[in-house]
Motif scaffolding. Structure first.
Motif, PDB file in Angstrom:
ATOM      1  N   VAL A 153     -24.394 -23.609 -18.454  1.00 50.29           N
ATOM      2  CA  VAL A 153     -23.945 -22.235 -18.645  1.00 50.29           C
ATOM      3  C   VAL A 153     -22.912 -21.924 -17.579  1.00 50.29           C
ATOM      4  O   VAL A 153     -23.156 -22.115 -16.391  1.00 50.29           O
ATOM      5  N   ARG A 154     -21.744 -21.473 -18.013  1.00 54.20           N
ATOM      6  CA  ARG A 154     -20.688 -21.140 -17.057  1.00 54.20           C
ATOM      7  C   ARG A 154     -20.904 -19.728 -16.544  1.00 54.20           C
ATOM      8  O   ARG A 154     -21.092 -18.802 -17.312  1.00 54.20           O
ATOM      9  N   ARG A 155     -20.854 -19.580 -15.240  1.00 57.45           N
ATOM     10  CA  ARG A 155     -21.022 -18.268 -14.628  1.00 57.45           C
ATOM     11  C   ARG A 155     -19.658 -17.658 -14.353  1.00 57.45           C
ATOM     12  O   ARG A 155     -18.745 -18.356 -13.920  1.00 57.45           O
ATOM     13  N   VAL A 156     -19.556 -16.392 -14.609  1.00 54.74           N
ATOM     14  CA  VAL A 156     -18.296 -15.685 -14.429  1.00 54.74           C
ATOM     15  C   VAL A 156     -18.525 -14.531 -13.471  1.00 54.74           C
ATOM     16  O   VAL A 156     -19.522 -13.827 -13.555  1.00 54.74           O
ATOM     17  N   GLY A 157     -17.595 -14.342 -12.556  1.00 52.03           N
ATOM     18  CA  GLY A 157     -17.697 -13.193 -11.652  1.00 52.03           C
ATOM     19  C   GLY A 157     -18.154 -13.592 -10.267  1.00 52.03           C
ATOM     20  O   GLY A 157     -18.264 -14.766  -9.925  1.00 52.03           O
ATOM     21  N   PHE A 158     -18.431 -12.568  -9.480  1.00 48.44           N
ATOM     22  CA  PHE A 158     -18.810 -12.776  -8.101  1.00 48.44           C
ATOM     23  C   PHE A 158     -20.268 -12.431  -7.844  1.00 48.44           C
ATOM     24  O   PHE A 158     -20.656 -12.085  -6.742  1.00 48.44           O
ATOM     25  N   GLY A 159     -21.112 -12.507  -8.848  1.00 45.45           N
ATOM     26  CA  GLY A 159     -22.521 -12.183  -8.723  1.00 45.45           C
ATOM     27  C   GLY A 159     -23.264 -13.155  -7.827  1.00 45.45           C
ATOM     28  O   GLY A 159     -22.761 -14.203  -7.430  1.00 45.45           O
ATOM     29  N   ALA A 160     -24.489 -12.821  -7.525  1.00 44.25           N
ATOM     30  CA  ALA A 160     -25.339 -13.677  -6.692  1.00 44.25           C
ATOM     31  C   ALA A 160     -25.651 -14.971  -7.438  1.00 44.25           C
ATOM     32  O   ALA A 160     -25.806 -15.002  -8.640  1.00 44.25           O
ATOM     33  N   LEU A 161     -25.723 -16.053  -6.694  1.00 41.96           N
ATOM     34  CA  LEU A 161     -26.032 -17.346  -7.276  1.00 41.96           C
ATOM     35  C   LEU A 161     -27.513 -17.409  -7.469  1.00 41.96           C
ATOM     36  O   LEU A 161     -28.128 -18.052  -8.086  1.00 41.96           O
TER      37      LEU A 161
END
Length: 75
Positions: free
Chosen positions: A67-75
């Motif tokens: 799943v590709r994560r987008v943005g600057f959210g918490a890992l």
């Protein structure tokens, strides 16, 4: 489904995304390795067929697509 196939005497592996289930892929690999079929035949998500000679298969890795994560959210 993400599938990686190692081929003997080849430095790179074959990587593909497939709409087939893990069970369908496992059954196709088992049939190819048991000698019922000379080729491992899989279809990717674009409808292309990938054929690998059964006697050249080194390994098959079956896993869920990343799943590709987008943005600057918490890992």
């Amino acid at each position: 489904m993400e599938i990686k196939i190692g081929v003997q005497h080849t430095p790179r592996e074959i990587a593909l995304e497939s709409g087939q289930s893990a069970k369908e892929v496992e059954t196709a690999v088992a049939e190819a390795l048991s000698g019922e079929s000379k080729l491992l035949s899989l279809t990717d998500e674009h409808g292309r067929k990938i054929l690998v000679p059964a006697d050249r298969i080194a390994y098959v890795e079956i896993g869920e697509p990343a799943v590709r994560r987008v943005g600057f959210g918490a890992l």
